[in-house]
Design a protein around this motif. Structure first.
Motif, PDB file in Angstrom:
ATOM      1  N   TYR A  37       0.868  -1.186   0.000  1.00  0.00           N
ATOM      2  CA  TYR A  37       0.000   0.000   0.000  1.00  0.00           C
ATOM      3  C   TYR A  37       0.901   1.230   0.000  1.00  0.00           C
ATOM      4  O   TYR A  37       1.751   1.364   0.901  1.00  0.00           O
ATOM      5  CB  TYR A  37      -0.871   0.046   1.256  1.00  0.00           C
ATOM      6  CG  TYR A  37      -1.893  -1.068   1.388  1.00  0.00           C
ATOM      7  CD1 TYR A  37      -2.971  -1.180   0.505  1.00  0.00           C
ATOM      8  CD2 TYR A  37      -1.807  -1.999   2.424  1.00  0.00           C
ATOM      9  CE1 TYR A  37      -3.920  -2.179   0.644  1.00  0.00           C
ATOM     10  CE2 TYR A  37      -2.755  -2.999   2.575  1.00  0.00           C
ATOM     11  CZ  TYR A  37      -3.809  -3.086   1.685  1.00  0.00           C
ATOM     12  OH  TYR A  37      -4.759  -4.072   1.826  1.00  0.00           O
ATOM     13  N   ARG A 122      -7.671  -2.212  -4.761  1.00  0.00           N
ATOM     14  CA  ARG A 122      -8.446  -2.620  -3.592  1.00  0.00           C
ATOM     15  C   ARG A 122      -9.779  -3.208  -4.073  1.00  0.00           C
ATOM     16  O   ARG A 122     -10.409  -2.682  -4.986  1.00  0.00           O
ATOM     17  CB  ARG A 122      -8.672  -1.430  -2.658  1.00  0.00           C
ATOM     18  CG  ARG A 122      -7.367  -0.714  -2.259  1.00  0.00           C
ATOM     19  CD  ARG A 122      -7.142  -0.664  -0.754  1.00  0.00           C
ATOM     20  NE  ARG A 122      -8.236  -1.217  -0.001  1.00  0.00           N
ATOM     21  CZ  ARG A 122      -9.275  -0.527   0.449  1.00  0.00           C
ATOM     22  NH1 ARG A 122      -9.353   0.753   0.249  1.00  0.00           N
ATOM     23  NH2 ARG A 122     -10.212  -1.138   1.114  1.00  0.00           N
ATOM     24  N   GLU A 246      -8.430  -8.567   1.659  1.00  0.00           N
ATOM     25  CA  GLU A 246      -8.671  -7.772   2.881  1.00  0.00           C
ATOM     26  C   GLU A 246      -9.871  -8.398   3.601  1.00  0.00           C
ATOM     27  O   GLU A 246      -9.745  -9.490   4.139  1.00  0.00           O
ATOM     28  CB  GLU A 246      -8.897  -6.301   2.558  1.00  0.00           C
ATOM     29  CG  GLU A 246      -7.724  -5.674   1.812  1.00  0.00           C
ATOM     30  CD  GLU A 246      -7.997  -4.267   1.350  1.00  0.00           C
ATOM     31  OE1 GLU A 246      -9.165  -3.837   1.334  1.00  0.00           O
ATOM     32  OE2 GLU A 246      -7.024  -3.574   0.972  1.00  0.00           O
TER      33      GLU A 246
END
Ligand code: PDD
Length: 279
Positions: A37, A122, A246
């Protein structure tokens, strides 16, 4: 694209995989996937620690220290320059001729390291809408705690779910939910979060580790106990976690709605905290 091959950073077309590399012939190797990230490797130390644990479990001596491996991975990241993505790295036991099942002498055979970086965005759409999964028998081996490159058991499970029209497999061992095909699995019932305890039946996720920390701060109770298919179908919420996915809500399993069939309140709270933690 440039990749890391042992100590060298070279163009991927220059990598030479020996046909007697034990990774190629036996799946004799281990791997990790770390999310990047804004140019930072998220929870790098935890991933490296798990990599060393996997090496120890397969009785492989790594030919570098954690600091050396970290330096090589960062060298590759600087060279490739991808700000948001994932780094995949694996080590196979090396090249041993002729092909024999016995582990070769580690003083003679050197493990082979490979790493590459790919851009990854993402998974916001899946996080907002949730996904539909199907139950599949967990027919993998009893070393699911090792992050082994031999993933055929996981691939077969995912393919079985996909053939039935689902996006993901929820694995069942003797009636108990273990994990998803490449993620840990969680359910929420009456405000309490449940997930399978670590051990030989699941991979001890690094994202799972983060969720333990975040839920503590949020005051959400977590119970690491195995739950059944019936209990999961009666849950209020369900989600899966991994470094790449995630937190992704699972809104239906085997065409049955979990809760009201929408991403749940507790899931959304944890996801919000997760996104804040990575920023
Ligand atoms: N998969 N369980 C399994 C079987 C996995 O393969 C993974 C990760 C996880 C979650 O682990 P973590 O939170 O440390 O990413 C659980 C990776 C992403 C993969 O194989 O690509």
């Amino acid at each position: 694209m440039k990749v890391l091959w042992n100590e060298q950073i070279i163009d991927e077309s220059k990598v030479k995989i020996d046909l007697e590399d034990r990774g190629y012939q036996f799946g004799d190797g281990i791997y990790e996937v770390i999310r990047i990230y804004d140019g930072c490797m998220y929870m790098e130390k935890e991933h490296l620690d798990r990599f060393w644990e996997s090496a120890q479990k397969i009785r492989m001596t790594l030919p570098f220290t954690q600091v050396e491996l970290s330096q090589r991975l960062h060298r590759l990241a600087n060279e490739v320059g991808i700000e948001n993505g994932r780094i995949y790295f694996q080590v196979t036991r090396g090249v041993a001729k002729p092909r024999l099942h016995d582990f070769p002498d580690s003083a003679v055979v050197q493990p082979v390291l490979l790493a590459d970086i790919q851009p990854v965005s993402r998974p916001s759409v899946k996080q907002n809408l949730g996904i539909r999964a199907g139950f599949v028998e967990d027919r993998r081996w009893l070393h699911c705690d090792i992050k082994s490159i031999s993933l055929l058991g996981n691939l077969l499970a995912l393919d079985e779910a996909k053939q039935k029209g689902f996006e993901e497999a929820v694995l069942l061992r003797e009636g108990f939910v273990t994990e998803a095909s490449a993620s840990n699995l969680w359910m929420v019932k009456d405000g309490i979060l449940y997930t399978h305890p670590d051990g030989q039946l699941i991979l001890p996720g690094i994202t799972k580790m983060k969720i333990r920390e975040l839920t503590k701060a949020l005051g959400i109770e977590v119970k690491e106990v195995a739950f059944t298919k019936k209990e999961l179908l009666a849950a209020d919420e369900c989600f899966k976690t991994s470094s790449v996915a995630e937190i992704v809500p699972i809104i239906e399993i085997d065409k049955q709605k979990i809760g009201d069939g929408m991403p749940g309140k507790v899931t959304k709270r944890i996801l919000k905290a997760y996104i804040e933690a990575i920023n």
